[in-house]
Design an enzyme around this catalytic site. Structure first.
Site, PDB file in Angstrom:
ATOM      1  N   GLY A 162      -8.933-105.122   7.677  1.00 30.58           N
ATOM      2  CA  GLY A 162      -8.476-106.152   6.748  1.00 30.58           C
ATOM      3  C   GLY A 162      -8.505-105.723   5.289  1.00 30.58           C
ATOM      4  O   GLY A 162      -8.140-106.498   4.403  1.00 30.58           O
ATOM      5  N   SER A 163      -8.919-104.480   5.023  1.00 28.58           N
ATOM      6  CA  SER A 163      -8.998-104.036   3.622  1.00 28.58           C
ATOM      7  C   SER A 163      -7.606-103.800   3.037  1.00 28.58           C
ATOM      8  O   SER A 163      -7.425-103.866   1.814  1.00 28.58           O
ATOM      9  CB  SER A 163      -9.863-102.772   3.508  1.00 28.58           C
ATOM     10  N   GLY A 164      -6.629-103.517   3.895  1.00 29.41           N
ATOM     11  CA  GLY A 164      -5.251-103.340   3.396  1.00 29.41           C
ATOM     12  C   GLY A 164      -4.601-102.021   3.757  1.00 29.41           C
ATOM     13  O   GLY A 164      -3.532-101.690   3.234  1.00 29.41           O
TER      14      GLY A 164
ATOM     15  N   SER B 190     -11.722 -95.234  10.266  1.00 27.12           N
ATOM     16  CA  SER B 190     -12.466 -93.965  10.144  1.00 27.12           C
ATOM     17  C   SER B 190     -13.783 -94.171   9.392  1.00 27.12           C
ATOM     18  O   SER B 190     -13.947 -93.670   8.280  1.00 27.12           O
ATOM     19  CB  SER B 190     -11.613 -92.870   9.502  1.00 27.12           C
TER      20      SER B 190
HETATM   21  N1  ADP Z   1      -4.071-105.221  -2.937  1.00 31.43           N
HETATM   22  C1  ADP Z   1      -3.857-105.369  -1.644  1.00 31.43           C
HETATM   23  N2  ADP Z   1      -3.557-104.286  -0.872  1.00 31.43           N
HETATM   24  C2  ADP Z   1      -3.361-104.424   0.468  1.00 31.43           C
HETATM   25  N3  ADP Z   1      -3.443-105.601   1.136  1.00 31.43           N
HETATM   26  C3  ADP Z   1      -3.739-106.707   0.421  1.00 31.43           C
HETATM   27  C4  ADP Z   1      -3.959-106.645  -0.993  1.00 31.43           C
HETATM   28  N4  ADP Z   1      -4.228-107.901  -1.439  1.00 31.43           N
HETATM   29  C5  ADP Z   1      -4.174-108.715  -0.377  1.00 31.43           C
HETATM   30  N5  ADP Z   1      -3.872-108.001   0.748  1.00 31.43           N
HETATM   31  C6  ADP Z   1      -3.723-108.605   2.100  1.00 31.43           C
HETATM   32  O1  ADP Z   1      -4.797-108.161   2.915  1.00 31.43           O
HETATM   33  C7  ADP Z   1      -4.383-108.036   4.268  1.00 31.43           C
HETATM   34  C8  ADP Z   1      -4.681-106.616   4.738  1.00 31.43           C
HETATM   35  O2  ADP Z   1      -4.377-106.510   6.104  1.00 31.43           O
HETATM   36  P1  ADP Z   1      -4.064-105.119   6.794  1.00 31.43           P
HETATM   37  O3  ADP Z   1      -3.142-104.304   5.946  1.00 31.43           O
HETATM   38  O4  ADP Z   1      -3.633-105.394   8.200  1.00 31.43           O
HETATM   39  O5  ADP Z   1      -5.518-104.426   6.790  1.00 31.43           O
HETATM   40  P2  ADP Z   1      -6.051-103.175   7.639  1.00 31.43           P
HETATM   41  O6  ADP Z   1      -4.856-102.405   8.139  1.00 31.43           O
HETATM   42  O7  ADP Z   1      -6.899-102.411   6.673  1.00 31.43           O
HETATM   43  O8  ADP Z   1      -6.850-103.768   8.747  1.00 31.43           O
HETATM   44  C9  ADP Z   1      -2.885-108.362   4.299  1.00 31.43           C
HETATM   45  O9  ADP Z   1      -2.729-109.704   4.692  1.00 31.43           O
HETATM   46  C10 ADP Z   1      -2.461-108.158   2.832  1.00 31.43           C
HETATM   47  O10 ADP Z   1      -1.354-108.966   2.478  1.00 31.43           O
END
Ligand code: ADP
Ligand code: MG
Length: 220
Positions: free
Chosen positions: A45-47, A116
């Site tokens: 969920g980090s992005g 990772s």
């Molecule tokens: N600066 C940012 N960069 C990336 N994602 C973000 C950011 N701000 C908010 N988000 C939200 O956080 C969530 C990240 O989910 P995701 O990309 O699936 O995470 P991961 O792949 O690390 O598990 C998405 O809903 C995205 O829209």
């Protein structure tokens, strides 16, 4: 951290390396950029996936050879036999490290998006590729914000004990000590986070045309 790693099978005596007749330099000259691995590490969920896909779209549109290896996808295919024990996580990253290396050696900008969580596994990938090929991007987001986002409902399940060995809840995450890029996604928009990565790539001459990046627009 004590970690039992499966020993790789000894290289078979009768196996010989088959060299390519197309050099990496030739490929990079044609592509007009070098191959590399942008390794996105961070909590669920980090992005990572969001940044990976935006970055892929932008770099592709600019004419780069680029592709994404994403944890969730890889676990449905090449690594479908692996779980989330320390040993399996190590093997997951080892295989993906090798695959990423193949792509980078063949001139691709390879975006590898995997939690990772263990420093040792990430460092092992860095150790098998050429100097400068491994760009570690720490997708930094507080656990509280990841739990709040809970895009896949996994934190809820992990806290309820339905999912075991969940990074951040019931399994450790070891942040990179000295990453090439830090992307604080809990303090940035998606566009700003992607731009943070692109600026690094531009500054270190990984990209095809540095000027073009000045004009990119991102959908939010
Ligand atoms: N600066 C940012 N960069 C990336 N994602 C973000 C950011 N701000 C908010 N988000 C939200 O956080 C969530 C990240 O989910 P995701 O990309 O699936 O995470 P991961 O792949 O690390 O598990 C998405 O809903 C995205 O829209
Ligand atoms: Mg993801």
């Amino acid at each position: 951290m004590q970690l039992k790693i499966k020993k790789p099978a000894p290289v078979e005596k009768n196996v010989f390396w088959s060299p390519s007749r197309v050099s990496r330099a030739e490929r990079e000259k044609r592509n007009k950029h070098r191959g590399c691995i942008i390794w996105l590490t961070g909590l669920s969920g980090s992005g990572k996936s969001t940044i990976a896909r935006e970055l892929e779209r932008i770099l592709f549109t600019q004419g780069h050879r680029v592709m994404v290896l994403d944890g969730d996808n890889v676990r449905q295919g090449i690594n479908a036999d692996l779980g989330f024990s320390q040993e399996d996580r190590a093997e997951n990253i080892r295989r993906i490290g090798e695959v990423s290396k193949l792509f980078a050696e063949n001139g691709m900008i390879t975006i590898s998006a995997f939690i990772s969580p263990y420093t040792r596994d990430r460092d092992r990938v860095r150790g098998i590729v050429r100097e400068g090929d491994f760009i570690e991007a720490y997708i930094k987001c507080s656990l509280e914000e990841c739990e709040r986002r809970d895009t896949k409902g996994l934190y809820e399940k992990a806290k309820a004990g339905i999912i075991k060995n969940f990074t951040g809840i019931s399994d450790p995450y070891e942040p990179p000590g000295n990453p090439e890029i830090v992307v604080p996604t809990d303090k940035q928009t998606v566009a700003e986070s992607v731009q943070t990565v692109i600026e690094y790539l531009e500054r270190h001459n990984y990209l095809r045309c540095r000027q073009r990046n000045k004009h990119l627009t991102l959908k939010q």
